[in-house]
Design an enzyme around this catalytic site. Structure first.
Site, PDB file in Angstrom:
ATOM      1  N   CYS A  58      32.840  42.677  29.180  1.00  0.00           N
ATOM      2  CA  CYS A  58      32.605  42.502  30.615  1.00  0.00           C
ATOM      3  C   CYS A  58      33.540  43.384  31.446  1.00  0.00           C
ATOM      4  O   CYS A  58      34.751  43.170  31.456  1.00  0.00           O
ATOM      5  CB  CYS A  58      32.802  41.022  30.947  1.00  0.00           C
ATOM      6  SG  CYS A  58      32.913  40.638  32.695  1.00  0.00           S
ATOM      7  N   CYS A  83      35.577  41.599  34.137  1.00  0.00           N
ATOM      8  CA  CYS A  83      36.605  40.773  33.484  1.00  0.00           C
ATOM      9  C   CYS A  83      37.857  41.604  33.207  1.00  0.00           C
ATOM     10  O   CYS A  83      38.981  41.117  33.327  1.00  0.00           O
ATOM     11  CB  CYS A  83      36.089  40.197  32.164  1.00  0.00           C
ATOM     12  SG  CYS A  83      34.695  39.077  32.344  1.00  0.00           S
TER      13      CYS A  83
END
Length: 121
Positions: free
Chosen positions: A44, A47
């Protein structure tokens, strides 16, 4: 440095919560301290932007709050239990209950403000 090494360095202060440890480390944690949990995944992109911020907060709030991360791919039970559908998702727990939620990559100032609010409640 490889991506995995980067992730390990980022997580040096933040606690790594797992399906097995979540109950003890978060739900049954010190009642007087809030717990910030970052639900993330290695693949991600956003993230990876939030990861260093969570690490900085772990250092800044050391002794005042518990801060950690849950890898959603490795810990599907916890992610499902808390309805994590988008990552990064950050939940703030107090007294074993979710008291605040932040979804997406947000500025450090916003995370800090929301965490600080739980220190005074």
């Amino acid at each position: 440095m490889t991506t995995n090494e980067d992730e390990r360095n980022i997580m040096s202060k933040a606690i790594e919560f797992t399906d097995d440890s979540f109950e003890d480390e978060v739900i049954n944690a010190d009642a007087d301290k809030p717990v910030l949990v970052d639900f993330w995944a290695e693949w991600c992109g956003p993230c990876k932007m939030v990861g260093p911020v969570v690490e900085e907060l772990a250092e800044e709030f050391e002794g005042k709050a518990k801060i950690g991360k849950v890898d959603v791919d490795s810990n599907p039970e916890t992610s499902t239990k808390y309805g994590i559908r988008s990552i990064p998702s950050l939940l703030i727990f107090k007294d074993g209950e979710v008291v605040d939620q932040i979804v997406g990559a947000v500025p450090k100032a916003q995370l800090k403000k929301q965490l600080k609010a739980q220190l005074t409640n």
